[in-house]
Write a protein that holds these residues in place. Structure first.
Motif, short mmCIF file in Angstrom:
data_model
loop_
_atom_site.label_atom_id
_atom_site.label_comp_id
_atom_site.label_asym_id
_atom_site.label_seq_id
_atom_site.Cartn_x
_atom_site.Cartn_y
_atom_site.Cartn_z
N VAL A 1 0.84 -1.19 0.00
CA VAL A 1 0.00 0.00 0.00
C VAL A 1 0.88 1.24 0.00
N ALA A 2 1.83 1.29 0.94
CA ALA A 2 2.73 2.43 1.06
C ALA A 2 3.96 1.99 1.82
N ALA A 3 5.07 2.68 1.56
CA ALA A 3 6.31 2.35 2.25
C ALA A 3 7.06 3.64 2.57
N VAL B 1 -4.01 4.29 -4.15
CA VAL B 1 -4.21 5.05 -2.92
C VAL B 1 -3.58 6.43 -2.98
N LYS B 2 -2.89 6.73 -4.05
CA LYS B 2 -2.23 8.05 -4.17
C LYS B 2 -3.27 9.16 -4.06
N GLY B 3 -2.95 10.16 -3.26
CA GLY B 3 -3.87 11.27 -3.05
C GLY B 3 -4.89 11.03 -1.97
N LYS C 1 -12.72 3.60 0.22
CA LYS C 1 -13.60 2.95 -0.76
C LYS C 1 -13.81 1.50 -0.35
N PRO C 2 -14.90 0.88 -0.78
CA PRO C 2 -15.09 -0.54 -0.46
C PRO C 2 -13.93 -1.41 -0.92
N GLU C 3 -13.28 -1.05 -2.00
CA GLU C 3 -12.15 -1.86 -2.49
C GLU C 3 -10.91 -1.73 -1.62
N ASP C 4 -10.93 -0.85 -0.62
CA ASP C 4 -9.84 -0.78 0.35
C ASP C 4 -9.99 -1.82 1.46
#
Length: 125
Positions: A48-50, A64-66, A87-90
């Protein structure tokens, strides 16, 4: 050895926000590269992020950017993931990961040596 404990997951509605935390402990807990990964049912684990050990380098997956922001407080040995406009897809189990050493942001799961137990994030539509 580094121990990681995530917190902050939960059930929210689409458009809401959550902040995940990952507390690190151990001898080198302030000199570690860290990341957030997630795994939804039936899907592969994805980054997701690092964030690098100093906090100066960060990277995000495109979806997920922004919306998501990764940060860390080395005085508290804690990493955060601020998640906005969910969002539901998260929906997934979110895992914290760490690799000891003075590395930048690492994107590959197999690079990391330590993992937390995961925290569930569920976003309803």
């Amino acid at each position: 050895q580094v121990q990681l404990v995530e917190s902050g997951g939960g059930l929210v509605q689409a458009g809401d926000s959550l902040r995940l935390s990952c507390a690190a402990s151990g001898r080198t807990s302030n000199r570690i590269a860290m990341g957030w990964f997630r795994q939804a049912p039936g899907k592969k684990r994805e980054m997701v992020a690092a964030i690098g050990w100093s906090g100066q380098s960060t990277t995000y997956t495109d979806s997920v950017k922004g919306r998501f922001t990764i940060s860390r407080d080395n005085d508290k040995n804690t990493m955060y993931l601020q998640m906005n406009s969910l969002k539901p897809e998260d929906t997934a189990v979110y895992y914290c990961a760490a690799k000891a050493g003075l590395y930048g942001a690492l994107t590959v799961a197999t690079t990391y040596d330590y993992w937390g137990q995961g925290t569930q994030v569920t976003v309803s539509s």
